[in-house]
Design a protein around this motif. Sequence first.
Motif, PDB file in Angstrom:
ATOM      1  N   GLU A 120       7.661   6.353 -11.447  1.00 62.69           N
ATOM      2  CA  GLU A 120       8.790   6.237 -10.516  1.00 62.69           C
ATOM      3  C   GLU A 120       8.568   5.085  -9.546  1.00 62.69           C
ATOM      4  N   GLU A 121       7.358   4.972  -9.014  1.00 60.40           N
ATOM      5  CA  GLU A 121       7.044   3.873  -8.097  1.00 60.40           C
ATOM      6  C   GLU A 121       7.136   2.527  -8.807  1.00 60.40           C
TER       7      GLU A 121
ATOM      8  N   GLY B 202      -4.583   2.779  -9.131  1.00 65.80           N
ATOM      9  CA  GLY B 202      -4.478   4.170  -8.747  1.00 65.80           C
ATOM     10  C   GLY B 202      -5.707   4.968  -9.128  1.00 65.80           C
TER      11      GLY B 202
ATOM     12  N   ALA C 206      -1.729  10.510  -7.649  1.00 65.87           N
ATOM     13  CA  ALA C 206      -0.357  10.767  -8.086  1.00 65.87           C
ATOM     14  C   ALA C 206      -0.303  11.219  -9.542  1.00 65.87           C
ATOM     15  N   SER C 207       0.762  11.918  -9.866  1.00 65.76           N
ATOM     16  CA  SER C 207       1.030  12.332 -11.239  1.00 65.76           C
ATOM     17  C   SER C 207       1.570  11.123 -12.020  1.00 65.76           C
TER      18      SER C 207
ATOM     19  N   THR D 181       5.103  10.287 -10.873  1.00 62.68           N
ATOM     20  CA  THR D 181       5.185   9.578  -9.596  1.00 62.68           C
ATOM     21  C   THR D 181       4.795   8.113  -9.755  1.00 62.68           C
TER      22      THR D 181
ATOM     23  N   TRP E 243       0.882  -1.173   0.000  1.00 66.21           N
ATOM     24  CA  TRP E 243       0.000   0.000   0.000  1.00 66.21           C
ATOM     25  C   TRP E 243       0.915   1.217   0.000  1.00 66.21           C
ATOM     26  N   ILE E 244       0.883   1.974  -1.062  1.00 70.50           N
ATOM     27  CA  ILE E 244       1.784   3.115  -1.204  1.00 70.50           C
ATOM     28  C   ILE E 244       0.950   4.388  -1.250  1.00 70.50           C
ATOM     29  N   ASP E 245       0.933   5.112  -0.153  1.00 71.22           N
ATOM     30  CA  ASP E 245       0.130   6.332  -0.052  1.00 71.22           C
ATOM     31  C   ASP E 245       0.475   7.345  -1.135  1.00 71.22           C
ATOM     32  N   ARG E 246       1.712   7.347  -1.564  1.00 69.12           N
ATOM     33  CA  ARG E 246       2.190   8.303  -2.563  1.00 69.12           C
ATOM     34  C   ARG E 246       1.443   8.154  -3.902  1.00 69.12           C
ATOM     35  N   LEU E 247       0.813   6.991  -4.147  1.00 66.43           N
ATOM     36  CA  LEU E 247       0.110   6.772  -5.404  1.00 66.43           C
ATOM     37  C   LEU E 247      -1.292   7.385  -5.431  1.00 66.43           C
ATOM     38  N   TYR E 248      -1.813   7.773  -4.285  1.00 60.52           N
ATOM     39  CA  TYR E 248      -3.154   8.361  -4.247  1.00 60.52           C
ATOM     40  C   TYR E 248      -3.123   9.717  -4.935  1.00 60.52           C
TER      41      TYR E 248
END
Length: 92
Positions: free
Chosen positions: A25-26, A41, A18-19, A22, A11-16
């Motif tokens: 990159e993930e 996403g 996200a551009s 991003t 679970w990667i919060d940064r993907l919510y």
Amino acid sequence: QCLLIEPEILWIDRLYLASPQTILEEAMGHSSGVESLLIIGHNPGMEMLATQLSDEPFEMRTCSMVIFEAPIRWPEDWWDSSSWMVAAKHRS
């Protein structure tokens, strides 16, 4: 004989929300040692990324899906749309 493979789920919060940058990159950061990668996403980033990788406009409404394949295991230049092909797409 059946081979059971248990996926690793992150679970990667940064993907919510996200551009595209991003999201890619993930994906790149988690591609080492895996054969397939599933990213779930939100828009507008997912739609924008699908459009960039396919060189065609994508409309991704709720529950839409696109599957990309690379001709080689993982492309050297992930942003190069010629490195990817659309294997399947589903629009809800």
